[in-house]
Design a protein around this motif. Structure first.
Motif, PDB file in Angstrom:
ATOM      1  N   VAL A  65       0.913  -1.438  -0.047  1.00 66.58           N
ATOM      2  CA  VAL A  65       0.022  -0.238  -0.038  1.00 66.58           C
ATOM      3  C   VAL A  65       0.867   1.372   0.206  1.00 66.58           C
ATOM      4  O   VAL A  65       1.932   1.461   0.658  1.00 66.58           O
ATOM      5  CB  VAL A  65      -0.766  -0.049   1.253  1.00 66.58           C
ATOM      6  CG1 VAL A  65      -1.815   1.360   1.235  1.00 66.58           C
ATOM      7  CG2 VAL A  65      -1.954  -1.227   1.236  1.00 66.58           C
ATOM      8  N   ALA A 115      -1.224   6.475   3.363  1.00 62.17           N
ATOM      9  CA  ALA A 115      -1.882   6.170   4.535  1.00 62.17           C
ATOM     10  C   ALA A 115      -3.320   6.786   4.248  1.00 62.17           C
ATOM     11  O   ALA A 115      -3.714   7.960   3.620  1.00 62.17           O
ATOM     12  CB  ALA A 115      -1.327   6.583   5.758  1.00 62.17           C
ATOM     13  N   ALA A 121      -4.695   6.701   0.496  1.00 62.89           N
ATOM     14  CA  ALA A 121      -3.825   5.483   0.290  1.00 62.89           C
ATOM     15  C   ALA A 121      -4.138   4.618  -0.804  1.00 62.89           C
ATOM     16  O   ALA A 121      -5.342   4.760  -1.378  1.00 62.89           O
ATOM     17  CB  ALA A 121      -3.784   4.715   1.618  1.00 62.89           C
ATOM     18  N   VAL A 164      -8.522   2.133   1.131  1.00 64.28           N
ATOM     19  CA  VAL A 164      -7.291   2.258   0.482  1.00 64.28           C
ATOM     20  C   VAL A 164      -7.582   2.108  -1.022  1.00 64.28           C
ATOM     21  O   VAL A 164      -8.613   1.034  -1.450  1.00 64.28           O
ATOM     22  CB  VAL A 164      -6.386   0.877   0.864  1.00 64.28           C
ATOM     23  CG1 VAL A 164      -5.249   0.818  -0.246  1.00 64.28           C
ATOM     24  CG2 VAL A 164      -5.947   0.956   2.077  1.00 64.28           C
TER      25      VAL A 164
END
Lengths: 386, 386
Positions: free
Chosen positions: B183, B186, B193, B336
Motif C-alpha cells: 500500500v 495512508a 492510500a 485504500v
C-alpha cells in the motif's frame, strides 16, 4: 527352475512372520508368500495380551493356551528386540475392566467369580479405587477388576520388527498371492499325501514343509484335499485410532469397558495414541468402515472415558479375524505330510504368536512341540473318512 | 521485474476463484495467489444453497442478500458449465427440514411462522407426508418443512470447474502464500492510500486492484492499514462423507434435522455420497478432526435418518469458515484505493459466490455493483478515525 526352501509360509501376518522368524533362527531356509506382509488383521489388532481379562465361559481349554503363550511373551519380545534393535512397545502395565451400569456390574461380578474359580490373579476394585488408578474413567463407573498380568504390545511395531528380524535371518519374501498348495498323492490312500510346495501366480516354490498361516483366507487355497481345508471364516473387527498428548496421556493402562452388555476396549500407546475397539461382525470378506460401527465405538468409549471426545480421530479401519468353530486356533500337522496349519486364532493372534511360532518351528524341525498346543491340532475338525 | 496484472486476487477459494473468473471473463488480466487453491473451506463445504431453510432471526438483511445470490445461481452455474463443459452438480431438488422431538417441533413451528412472515415459500408437512417424500427419514420425526427453492451444488466439482474456467480465461496462478499487501500512503492523509500489489514470499506482484478473498486468513496479511484489517475469525466446521449405493440413494433431497436443539444436515450427491455436517466451533485455526464431533454428527444424523449407520464412512474433515461480527460478509471497497475485500462469508460462501463475484467484477471495472451488496460494505466495521 523352482526355487526350493526348507519351509514355505503362506501368509505374512503376526502368526506367519513369527513362525518364519523362529524357523529361520533355527537355521532353516524359509520363504514367506504374501502380497502385503503385515498389512492384514495384525495391522488392525489392538495388541491387548489379555488372557485373564478376556476369558470366556466354556473356553477354559483356550485359557490354558493363552496363559501359556502369555508366559512366553517376555522372552519372545526380548529376543525379537535383540534381533532387530527396535522397541516393540511391550508394556506390562496391566488391564482394568470396568462396568458402567447395574447390569454390567452383575456381569463383572460373574466374571470375577469365574476368574477366581480358575485361580486367576484378579483384584476387585471399588468405583473410587478405579478412579484413583485411572482418573479419566467416568465417575459413573460402578466397579472394576484389575488384572496386573494382562499386558499389551504395539502391534504395528511388533509386525514391523518381525518383518525386519525375518529378513535379517535370511527369510525370502515373495510379494505375490499364493494360489494353490502343491500336494502329491491323497490322504488315506496307499503312499498317503505329501506337500511339495506352493504356487503363486506364475511362480512355483518347492519345500518339504508348508505352513498355512493365511488367517481367514487359509481355507481359500486350491489344492488342499478334503478334510484338510481349515474351517475358518472372517470375523470383521472395526477399530479407531485416536491421538492425544503423549505428555499427558488419558490412560495409564488398557481399559476394557462393559457397556450395557457390550464390550469396548481402550489401549493407550506411549506416543499418546489410543486404540479403541472392536466390533465383531459376520460380514464375509467386507472391510468397509461403517458409520454405524464408528458411532457405536465412540458412544461406548465415551461412556467409559468421557475425555476421548477431545482426542483427534486419526484412523478408522476394519480387519478380518480368522474365526474357527470353537474360537480356538488350528495349529499343527495335517493328514498331508509336511503341511502344517497355523490359523484360526480369532481374537488371539497377537497373544498366541509366541506359542504358535514355537510349535511350528518344533514340528518343522521334527522336534516335540509344546504340550499346551496338543488340544488344538487341526485334525480335531476332520470328518470321518467316507 | 515485477509481474503486473489488472487485478490480483488473494485467496483461491470459491469466492476468490469466482471473482477471478468473472473479472477474466470481462477481459481483465488477473492473477490468483494461493498455495493450494480450492482446498480451504470451500473443499469442506456441503454446498447447500439454502437461504430459506437457514434463515435466522435478526438476519433479515442477510436474507435479502442470500436470496439475491440464490437467484443468480442458475445462470452462474450454466455459464460456468458452458465455459468448462463440466457438470457441477447443481440440483434443484429442494430441502426438507424435519424435527425429531417436541422441543424441536416447537422450534420448527417458530421457523415456519418466521419464514411465512417474510413471505418465503415454505410448505408445512405432517410426519406422514415427510415419510412419503423421504422414506428413509426416521418414523419418529414429528413434522417437516419443505423448501422447494433451496437447492444444492457439489462443492468440489464447483471449485474444480472454477479452477478450470479461470485458467481457460487466462488467469495466472501463483502457488505461494501471500505475505503482505503493498500500500502506498495512508488512509486519511493528504493524497490518501493506494494499493500497488501483493508480496508473496520472494516475489512481488503489481496491480491497481487487489481483492482480499482469503477467508478466515484475510486479516492476517501484513501491510493493511488500521481500520482496513477485516474483523474475520475462523469458525471450525467438521463434516463427514458417507458412501452408499448410487442406484438406491437413501435420500432424494437435502435434509436438515433439528435434533434436541442442535441442527444436522444430510446432503445427498448423485454418486451416492452423503455429506453430513457440520459443527460450529470457536477453536482458532485448529483443523483437527475430533472424536467428539464425529460422534455427535453420527448420533444426530442417525436420529434423523437411521439408515446412515449402514453407509461407509469415507472421510472426516474440518474446515474454517470466515466468521464476521454480524455473520454477514464484507464485500466492496476500502479506504485504500483499489483494495477490495471479499471475505467474512461465514456459512454462506458457496451460496454467495455469484453475487460476490459480480460485485467484485463490477467494482474492479469501475461499474455500479449490484445494489443488494450495498449494506455489506467493509467500511461498516471501520472505527472512527482517531
Amino acid at each position: 527352475m523352482t526355487p526350493r526352501y526348507d519351509a514355505i509360509v503362506v501368509g505374512g501376518g503376526a502368526i506367519g512372520l513369527s513362525s518364519a522368524w523362529r524357523m529361520a533362527r533355527a537355521g532353516m531356509e524359509v520363504a514367506v508368500v504374501d502380497p502385503e506382509p503385515g498389512r492384514g488383521a495384525s495391522w488392525v489388532a489392538a495388541g491387548m495380551l489379555g488372557p485373564v481379562s478376556e476369558v470366556h465361559y466354556g473356553e477354559e481349554g483356550l485359557l490354558a493356551l493363552t496363559m501359556a503363550s502369555a508366559r512366553r511373551w517376555p522372552s519372545f519380545a526380548a529376543e525379537l528386540e535383540a534381533d532387530t534393535g527396535s522397541d516393540i512397545g511391550y508394556r506390562t502395565t496391566g488391564t482394568l475392566v470396568v462396568d458402567v451400569d447395574d447390569g454390567d456390574r452383575a456381569w463383572s461380578e460373574d466374571l470375577f467369580r469365574f476368574q477366581c474359580s480358575l485361580g486367576l490373579e484378579v483384584e476387585r476394585l471399588s468405583s473410587r479405587r478405579v478412579r484413583e488408578l485411572e482418573p479419566a474413567v467416568a465417575p459413573g463407573v460402578r466397579s472394576g477388576l484389575l488384572v496386573k498380568g494382562d499386558h499389551q504390545v504395539q502391534t504395528r511395531r511388533f509386525v514391523s520388527a518381525l518383518l525386519a528380524a525375518a529378513a535379517k535371518r535370511g527369510v525370502t519374501f515373495h510379494h505375490q498371492p499364493a494360489t494353490a498348495v502343491d500336494v502329491d498323492g491323497a490322504p488315506g490312500t496307499a503312499g498317503g499325501a505329501t506337500v511339495r510346495g506352493v504356487h503363486c501366480d506364475g511362480t512355483q516354490l518347492g519345500a518339504p514343509v508348508v505352513v498355512l498361516a493365511a488367517g481367514c483366507w487359509s481355507g481359500s487355497l486350491a489344492g488342499l484335499p478334503d478334510g484338510v481345508v481349515p474351517p475358518v471364516r472372517p470375523v470383521k473387527g472395526q477399530i479407531l485410532r485416536l491421538s492425544g498428548d503423549a505428555e499427558r496421556p488419558l490412560l495409564g493402562r488398557s481399559v476394557r469397558g462393559l457397556v450395557q452388555g457390550a464390550s469396548v476396549y481402550l489401549v493407550p500407546r506411549a506416543d499418546g495414541t489410543l486404540v479403541v475397539g472392536a466390533t465383531m461382525e459376520e460380514q464375509g470378506f467386507d472391510t468397509t468402515v461403517t458409520a454405524g460401527a464408528v458411532y457405536e465405538l465412540l458412544r461406548d468409549a465415551r461412556r467409559v472415558v468421557p475425555g476421548v471426545t477431545e482426542l483427534a480421530l486419526i484412523e478408522a479401519r476394519a480387519g478380518l479375524r480368522p474365526g474357527s468353530p470353537d474360537n480356538a486356533p488350528l495349529v499343527g500337522a495335517t493328514t498331508v505330510d509336511g503341511l502344517l496349519l497355523a490359523t484360526g486364532h480369532y481374537r488371539n493372534g497377537i497373544l498366541l504368536s509366541p506359542l504358535t511360532a514355537d510349535t511350528v518351528a518344533a514340528l518343522a524341525a521334527g522336534h516335540e512341540p509344546p504340550a499346551e498346543m496338543a488340544p488344538f491340532r487341526p485334525t480335531r475338525f476332520a470328518t470321518a473318512p467316507s
